[in-house]
Design a protein around this motif. Structure first.
Motif, mmCIF file in Angstrom:
data_model
loop_
_atom_site.group_PDB
_atom_site.id
_atom_site.type_symbol
_atom_site.label_atom_id
_atom_site.label_comp_id
_atom_site.label_asym_id
_atom_site.label_seq_id
_atom_site.Cartn_x
_atom_site.Cartn_y
_atom_site.Cartn_z
ATOM 1 N N THR A 128 0.841 -1.198 0.000
ATOM 2 C CA THR A 128 0.000 0.000 0.000
ATOM 3 C C THR A 128 0.875 1.245 0.000
ATOM 4 O OG1 THR A 128 -0.072 0.239 2.408
ATOM 5 C CG2 THR A 128 -1.721 -1.246 1.403
ATOM 6 N N ALA A 129 0.250 2.382 -0.315
ATOM 7 C CA ALA A 129 0.982 3.651 -0.287
ATOM 8 C C ALA A 129 1.520 3.931 1.111
ATOM 9 C CB ALA A 129 0.077 4.785 -0.764
ATOM 10 N N GLU A 131 2.425 1.699 3.376
ATOM 11 C CA GLU A 131 3.579 0.821 3.591
ATOM 12 C C GLU A 131 4.809 1.337 2.843
ATOM 13 O OE1 GLU A 131 1.521 -3.499 4.483
ATOM 14 O OE2 GLU A 131 2.120 -3.032 2.439
ATOM 15 N N ILE A 132 4.588 1.811 1.633
ATOM 16 C CA ILE A 132 5.700 2.365 0.857
ATOM 17 C C ILE A 132 6.293 3.559 1.593
ATOM 18 C CG2 ILE A 132 6.326 3.600 -1.267
ATOM 19 C CD1 ILE A 132 4.212 1.807 -2.694
ATOM 20 N N ARG A 133 5.443 4.469 2.051
ATOM 21 C CA ARG A 133 5.944 5.642 2.772
ATOM 22 C C ARG A 133 6.738 5.232 4.005
ATOM 23 N NH1 ARG A 133 1.335 8.056 0.587
ATOM 24 N NH2 ARG A 133 -0.063 7.225 2.158
ATOM 25 N N GLU A 134 6.232 4.266 4.761
ATOM 26 C CA GLU A 134 6.923 3.808 5.967
ATOM 27 C C GLU A 134 8.250 3.152 5.620
ATOM 28 O OE1 GLU A 134 7.982 2.997 9.808
ATOM 29 O OE2 GLU A 134 6.338 4.267 9.128
ATOM 30 N N LEU A 135 8.250 2.274 4.636
ATOM 31 C CA LEU A 135 9.464 1.536 4.276
ATOM 32 C C LEU A 135 10.517 2.414 3.590
ATOM 33 C CD1 LEU A 135 7.696 -1.717 3.116
ATOM 34 C CD2 LEU A 135 9.184 -1.480 5.108
ATOM 35 N N MET A 136 10.091 3.524 3.040
ATOM 36 C CA MET A 136 11.016 4.451 2.385
ATOM 37 C C MET A 136 11.400 5.617 3.302
ATOM 38 S SD MET A 136 11.743 3.375 -0.702
ATOM 39 C CE MET A 136 12.334 4.834 -1.529
ATOM 40 N N TYR A 146 7.956 13.341 -2.492
ATOM 41 C CA TYR A 146 7.442 12.086 -1.928
ATOM 42 C C TYR A 146 6.196 11.530 -2.607
ATOM 43 C CZ TYR A 146 10.791 12.974 1.797
ATOM 44 O OH TYR A 146 11.937 13.212 2.498
ATOM 45 N N PRO A 147 5.172 12.344 -2.907
ATOM 46 C CA PRO A 147 3.989 11.760 -3.577
ATOM 47 C C PRO A 147 4.340 11.132 -4.930
ATOM 48 C CG PRO A 147 3.454 13.931 -2.699
ATOM 49 C CD PRO A 147 4.946 13.755 -2.563
ATOM 50 N N ASN A 148 5.242 11.763 -5.656
ATOM 51 C CA ASN A 148 5.648 11.247 -6.964
ATOM 52 C C ASN A 148 6.494 9.987 -6.810
ATOM 53 O OD1 ASN A 148 4.603 13.803 -7.312
ATOM 54 N ND2 ASN A 148 6.040 14.384 -8.886
ATOM 55 N N ILE A 149 7.314 9.936 -5.764
ATOM 56 C CA ILE A 149 8.126 8.750 -5.496
ATOM 57 C C ILE A 149 7.225 7.567 -5.179
ATOM 58 C CG2 ILE A 149 9.764 7.730 -3.847
ATOM 59 C CD1 ILE A 149 11.064 10.591 -3.709
ATOM 60 N N VAL A 150 6.222 7.784 -4.350
ATOM 61 C CA VAL A 150 5.273 6.707 -4.010
ATOM 62 C C VAL A 150 4.550 6.235 -5.263
ATOM 63 C CG1 VAL A 150 3.161 6.144 -2.737
ATOM 64 C CG2 VAL A 150 5.001 7.406 -1.601
ATOM 65 N N ALA A 151 4.102 7.173 -6.097
ATOM 66 C CA ALA A 151 3.405 6.802 -7.333
ATOM 67 C C ALA A 151 4.329 6.000 -8.260
ATOM 68 C CB ALA A 151 2.886 8.052 -8.044
ATOM 69 N N ALA A 152 5.600 6.386 -8.329
ATOM 70 C CA ALA A 152 6.551 5.667 -9.176
ATOM 71 C C ALA A 152 6.755 4.241 -8.677
ATOM 72 C CB ALA A 152 7.886 6.412 -9.224
ATOM 73 N N ILE A 153 6.872 4.093 -7.376
ATOM 74 C CA ILE A 153 7.056 2.754 -6.803
ATOM 75 C C ILE A 153 5.818 1.904 -7.053
ATOM 76 C CG2 ILE A 153 7.368 1.468 -4.638
ATOM 77 C CD1 ILE A 153 9.090 3.910 -3.694
ATOM 78 N N ARG A 157 5.758 -1.628 -9.240
ATOM 79 C CA ARG A 157 5.311 -2.896 -8.680
ATOM 80 C C ARG A 157 3.952 -3.297 -9.238
ATOM 81 N NH1 ARG A 157 1.470 -2.082 -4.970
ATOM 82 N NH2 ARG A 157 1.442 -4.245 -4.297
ATOM 83 N N GLY A 158 3.413 -2.486 -10.153
ATOM 84 C CA GLY A 158 2.173 -2.832 -10.841
ATOM 85 C C GLY A 158 0.926 -2.530 -10.038
ATOM 86 N N GLY A 159 1.034 -1.638 -9.087
ATOM 87 C CA GLY A 159 -0.116 -1.314 -8.233
ATOM 88 C C GLY A 159 -0.797 -0.027 -8.608
ATOM 89 N N ALA A 160 -1.706 0.404 -7.742
ATOM 90 C CA ALA A 160 -2.414 1.660 -7.921
ATOM 91 C C ALA A 160 -1.395 2.787 -7.972
ATOM 92 C CB ALA A 160 -3.396 1.873 -6.779
ATOM 93 N N GLY A 161 -1.741 3.847 -8.651
ATOM 94 C CA GLY A 161 -0.826 4.967 -8.755
ATOM 95 C C GLY A 161 -0.051 4.938 -10.051
#
Length: 165
Positions: A128-129, A131-136, A146-153, A157-161
């Motif tokens: 999830t977004a 989890e990505i924020r926490e792990l990064m 940060y919002p663009n980094i989360v969207a890129a990740i 990984r083939g997810g939402a965003g």
């Protein structure tokens, strides 16, 4: 060390798929070896204290802060830097996603962000977004992308965003 010269230690490390035998000062960090001896300058020296994440590389597939890692301790390890992610002239999906989402401003943190993201995707923990924020969270972007980094990740990984979603 009677003459005061530091002892060098021979170490074999596979860097971006190429086995290297290096004679290293036992005090040298992996970051300094990558940048100064192997001319892999994509890995950045930010804080040099393990707090910013700009120096993140993958060692045996795991995210590691290269500024806190003594290179001699990685004898036999496989190191991947941002330069080693692309294959046969094709960008890694994360590299392409960072471009697609303009997930960098000045670009200084980008290599560490991409390597860290590659590691967390491989870990299978970034579902999830949030989890990505926490792990990064150990990778700082002073420009605030940060919002663009989360969207890129998420795209990589083939997810939402994903772009256009």
């Amino acid at each position: 060390m009677s003459n005061g010269a530091p002892v060098s230690i021979s170490v074999k490390i596979t860097v971006n798929g190429q086995e290297r035998t290096l004679d290293l000062d036992p005090r040298a960090t992996l970051l300094d070896v990558l940048r100064e001896q192997l001319d892999l300058t994509g890995t950045k020296k930010g804080c040099d204290q393990g707090q910013c994440g700009a120096c993140t590389v993958l060692i045996d597939g795991r995210r590691v802060l290269s500024c806190l890692t003594l290179a001699v301790t990685k004898d036999g390890a496989s190191v991947t830097t941002v330069e080693g992610l692309a294959r046969d002239g094709t960008l890694h999906p994360l590299q392409q996603a960072f471009i697609d989402h303009d997930a960098f401003q000045c670009g200084y943190c980008t290599s560490g962000q991409i390597c860290s993201a590659a590691g967390l995707i491989a870990e299978g923990r970034a579902r999830t977004a949030d989890e990505i924020r926490e792990l990064m969270s150990g990778n700082i972007c002073r420009c605030g992308a940060y919002p663009n980094i989360v969207a890129a990740i998420q795209q990589a990984r083939g997810g939402a965003g994903s772009k256009g979603a």
